[in-house]
Design an enzyme around this catalytic site. Structure first.
Site, mmCIF file in Angstrom:
data_model
loop_
_atom_site.group_PDB
_atom_site.id
_atom_site.type_symbol
_atom_site.label_atom_id
_atom_site.label_comp_id
_atom_site.label_asym_id
_atom_site.label_seq_id
_atom_site.Cartn_x
_atom_site.Cartn_y
_atom_site.Cartn_z
ATOM 1 C CE1 TYR A 298 47.374 79.389 -40.667
ATOM 2 C CE2 TYR A 298 45.789 80.951 -41.537
ATOM 3 C CZ TYR A 298 46.767 80.007 -41.747
ATOM 4 O OH TYR A 298 47.139 79.690 -43.026
ATOM 5 C CE LYS B 190 57.823 68.461 -37.182
ATOM 6 N NZ LYS B 190 58.502 67.223 -37.674
ATOM 7 C CG ASP C 281 58.083 65.533 -40.784
ATOM 8 O OD1 ASP C 281 57.236 64.808 -40.213
ATOM 9 O OD2 ASP C 281 59.283 65.552 -40.441
ATOM 10 C CG ASP D 56 47.555 77.468 -45.433
ATOM 11 O OD1 ASP D 56 46.685 77.548 -46.329
ATOM 12 O OD2 ASP D 56 48.518 78.241 -45.351
ATOM 13 C CG ASP E 191 48.039 75.639 -51.224
ATOM 14 O OD1 ASP E 191 46.824 75.705 -50.930
ATOM 15 O OD2 ASP E 191 48.701 76.610 -51.637
HETATM 16 C C1 IPM Z 1 43.632 79.392 -47.450
HETATM 17 C C2 IPM Z 1 44.419 80.652 -47.621
HETATM 18 C C3 IPM Z 1 44.214 81.523 -46.393
HETATM 19 C C4 IPM Z 1 44.832 80.817 -45.213
HETATM 20 C C5 IPM Z 1 44.721 82.971 -46.504
HETATM 21 C C6 IPM Z 1 44.167 83.674 -47.722
HETATM 22 C C7 IPM Z 1 44.406 83.750 -45.254
HETATM 23 O O1 IPM Z 1 45.758 80.353 -47.858
HETATM 24 O O2 IPM Z 1 42.408 79.482 -47.247
HETATM 25 O O3 IPM Z 1 44.210 78.314 -47.538
HETATM 26 O O4 IPM Z 1 46.045 80.921 -44.956
HETATM 27 O O5 IPM Z 1 44.083 80.140 -44.497
HETATM 28 MG MG MG Z 2 46.156 78.264 -48.158
#
Ligand code: IPM
Ligand code: MG
Length: 368
Positions: free
Chosen positions: A142, A192, A225, A249, A253
């Site tokens: 990032y 990884k 993975d 990230d 999710d």
């Molecule tokens: C998260 C989001 C952020 C990220 C974006 C909005 C910059 O996806 O907080 O998970 O990628 O970190």
């Molecule tokens: Mg995210």
């Protein structure tokens, strides 16, 4: 003693709607528990760009550095898609994370009993799930340099750099081990190391910190993975997962969806301790700004409410009050209240964002 201070950055899309419900709960603590917070509000993301031409004004950044905790709603929206990269709404959030040095991002994925049927996985796989992903938040791909879109010969090349120093890995590893000690004492580290040097170093440093400082914690390593696969296969094998910024990230999710809805999950981004001994901190729901449902009263405020509960626990040393908010949410769900995101295929009548917030406040009332 001064009241504890909070900076609210509601942001874009559904951010202001879900934050309105959190404000009700902050108000409830003042009137019913005698715990008064000094709340200031400001802009972040697209709304800040609209007003100031930047997704985070320097004054807002300075305020964030001074308060005990920042509560953030969400940033972004389609109307900002074509902005220059440097002023996109997300840059405001990334600047907060970087300049406050919030290196440890705690993303719990907890499956409420009342919602076990909503997961896309079988009920027995997710019922009772309670794991935390600790995502490194201020480094890795990032932020690594060089980055950019360059021209090489007659074509363009897009470059980002995965970079981790030993101390960056060590501090997030410590944060994961500390958390595990307060939970079920297990950490699984994901990288990884089979293809990335940064992954090899990650694995070595996590192991060294473990052996020297946390030998009592059970540590395992997984390729990220395979970790993604195991998260879907049998998520209850995990307690705390520690991983880098990008893998964290993605994995968070995926973990979020195990619990039924992204609308349920809070997060805490923590940095080094301030003068008062508490960490610098920003709290935000894991979900985004959901522009498709913004302004319609459909959003689920629970992730944002639970983010405030995390603030009570980690920034204000009010663990019992945090548990009170969490229990109120559980009661409301057990009573069958559902926002639109939690509607099953057979329908039912969803409650609005504010009805959900009011129900949580009523459950809080009933708790004292
Ligand atoms: C998260 C989001 C952020 C990220 C974006 C909005 C910059 O996806 O907080 O998970 O990628 O970190
Ligand atoms: Mg995210």
């Amino acid at each position: 003693m001064a009241n504890p201070s909070i900076l609210i950055l509601a942001g874009d899309g559904i951010g202001p709607e879900v934050m309105a419900e959190v404000k009700k709960i902050i108000g409830w603590f003042g009137t019913r528990r005698g715990i008064t917070f000094d709340v200031t509000e400001d802009l972040v993301g697209g709304c800040a760009y609209d007003k100031h031409g930047t997704p985070l004004h320097d004054d807002t950044m300075a305020k964030a550095q001074e308060v005990d905790a920042v509560l953030l709603g969400a940033v972004g929206g389609p109307q900002y898609d074509n902005l220059d990269f440097s002023v996109k709404p997300e840059r405001g959030l990334l600047r907060l994370r970087k300049e406050m040095d919030l290196y440890s991002n705690l993303r719990p994925a907890q499956c409420f009993d009342a919602l076990a049927d909503f997961s896309s996985l079988k009920k027995e796989v997710v019922a009772g799930l309670d794991i935390v992903i600790v995502r490194e938040l201020t480094s890795g791909v990032y932020f690594g340099e060089p980055r950019g879109i360059f021209t090489e010969g007659n074509e363009r090349v897009g470059i980002n750099t995965q970079r981790y120093t030993e101390s960056e890995i060590a501090r997030v590893a410590r944060s994961a081990f500390e958390l595990a000690r307060r939970r079920n004492n297990k950490v699984c580290s994901m990288e990884k190391a089979n293809v990335m040097e940064s992954g090899i170093l990650w694995r070595q440093v996590v192991q060294e910190i473990h052996d020297k400082e946390y030998p009592d914690v059970q540590l395992s390593h997984m390729y990220a993975d395979a970790g993604a696969m195991q998260l879907c296969r049998w998520p209850k094998q995990f307690d705390v997962i520690v991983t880098d910024n990008l893998f964290g990230d993605l994995l968070s999710d995926a973990a979020a969806m195990l619990t039924g809805s992204l609308g349920m999950l809070p997060s805490a981004s923590l940095g080094a301790p301030m003068a008062n001994g508490r960490p610098k901190a920003l709290y935000e729901p894991v979900h985004g700004s959901a522009p498709d449902i913004a302004g319609q009263g459909k959003a689920n405020p629970i992730a944002c409410i639970l983010s405030f509960a995390m603030a009570l626990r980690y920034s204000f040393d009010l663990g019992d009050e945090a548990a009170r908010v969490e229990a109120a949410v559980e009661t409301v769900l057990a009573n069958g209240l559902r926002t639109a995101d939690l509607m099953g295929p057979d329908g039912g009548t969803p409650v609005s964002t504010s009805q959900m917030g009011d129900a949580v406040v009523a459950a809080l009332d009933a708790s004292i």
